[in-house]
Design an enzyme around this catalytic site. Structure first.
Site, mmCIF file in Angstrom:
data_model
loop_
_atom_site.group_PDB
_atom_site.id
_atom_site.type_symbol
_atom_site.label_atom_id
_atom_site.label_comp_id
_atom_site.label_asym_id
_atom_site.label_seq_id
_atom_site.Cartn_x
_atom_site.Cartn_y
_atom_site.Cartn_z
ATOM 1 N N TYR A 25 37.557 10.811 38.155
ATOM 2 C CA TYR A 25 38.044 11.200 36.831
ATOM 3 C C TYR A 25 37.113 10.586 35.792
ATOM 4 O O TYR A 25 36.461 9.570 36.045
ATOM 5 C CB TYR A 25 39.508 10.859 36.591
ATOM 6 N N THR A 26 37.080 11.230 34.615
ATOM 7 C CA THR A 26 36.135 10.786 33.594
ATOM 8 C C THR A 26 36.656 9.578 32.809
ATOM 9 O O THR A 26 35.872 8.815 32.265
ATOM 10 C CB THR A 26 35.864 11.919 32.587
ATOM 11 N N GLU A 105 33.469 15.598 38.662
ATOM 12 C CA GLU A 105 34.192 14.821 37.641
ATOM 13 C C GLU A 105 35.308 15.692 37.059
ATOM 14 O O GLU A 105 35.064 16.838 36.668
ATOM 15 C CB GLU A 105 33.253 14.417 36.497
ATOM 16 N N HIS A 149 36.059 8.233 44.368
ATOM 17 C CA HIS A 149 35.104 7.179 43.982
ATOM 18 C C HIS A 149 35.648 5.810 44.408
ATOM 19 O O HIS A 149 34.914 4.934 44.833
ATOM 20 C CB HIS A 149 34.884 7.236 42.465
HETATM 21 ZN ZN LIG Z 1 33.970 7.790 39.230
#
Ligand SMILES: [Zn+2]
Length: 257
Positions: A25-26, A105, A149
């Protein structure tokens, strides 16, 4: 020339770059994300905006594009290029995961605390599904190589966070998920283990599954958080229990054999 289809071709030795999908996620808005990417320090192959966010809709209006059409996924880097999204990372013995992965993303802003994290929008998850399905048709990516991530950089990252619907994606054929009946049976077997034994066995299984071996106690706690965030989010704020170990064992059984 006779060309074999993609699934048959992937069985033969090749040096295909793409082996993983890493989801992010951003943590900031669409506009801020684009500004950060423009600075040239980080990038991703794909960006999935929040189609209802006002800054995204304004951008579509300025560019005379229709946000309701097929332009909700932005490709920023070609698949065969290397985007800078993973940073220092580790998965199944590999480091430098930018070399072998596609980075996606999602524009999503977490809450101020985990319990305040909003759900992802259904539209964004449909876009993630469609994109992953497209990538899986093109590249030989194993289910357990579709990760967050936080799985590959658990010491410093927590995205895509516990609200990300991994189970829902698995039900659509994308990514790994443990079989419920196996988890239940294994949970019952471990009910008499102490919390130290649970932790020891859990970490052993997580390292076998692909996570980097933790070095410090802080590392261990972050590793367990990352694993729960992906596969057992309901128990994130609870002490370690037998079910979390059973999930790790089941995943090893299903995907490493
Ligand atoms: Zn990330």
């Amino acid at each position: 020339m006779l060309r074999l289809d993609q699934s048959l071709m992937s069985q033969f030795a090749n040096d295909q770059r793409i082996r993983m999908i890493i989801l992010h996620y951003t943590a900031v808005s669409f506009t801020e994300t684009i500004n950060i990417f423009r600075q040239g320090q980080v990038s991703a192959h794909y960006l999935i905006p929040d189609p209802d966010a006002s800054d995204y809709l304004e951008c579509c209006a300025v560019n005379h594009s229709d946000s309701s059409e097929n332009n909700k996924i932005l490709q920023l880097v070609a698949d065969d290029g290397r985007a800078w999204h993973a940073g220092e990372s580790f998965w199944r013995g590999r480091t430098h995961l930018n070399d072998c992965s596609i980075g996606i993303e999602i524009v999503y802003i977490p809450g101020t605390a985990i319990k305040n994290d909003p759900p992802y929008t259904e539209t964004q998850i449909q876009e993630v599904e469609a994109l992953c399905r497209h990538l899986l048709q093109k590249y030989p990516i194993a289910p357990h190589n579709i990760v967050g991530h936080s799985d590959v950089s658990y010491d410093r990252k927590s995205d895509p966070g516990p609200q990300f619907p991994w189970q829902q994606l698995h039900e659509k054929g994308i990514g790994a998920w443990p079989e419920r009946t196996k988890v239940k049976a294994k949970t019952a077997l471990h009910s008499s283990l102490s919390s130290e034994q649970l932790k020891h066995l859990l970490i052993q299984h997580l390292v076998a599954y692909g996570y980097r071996a933790p070095v410090t106690a802080d590392d261990e706690a972050r590793l367990i958080w990352a694993f729960k965030s992906h596969f057992d989010p309901a128990s994130l704020d609870q002490p370690l229990n037998a079910q979390t170990l059973a999930i790790a064992e089941t995943l090893c059984e299903q995907y490493l054999s």
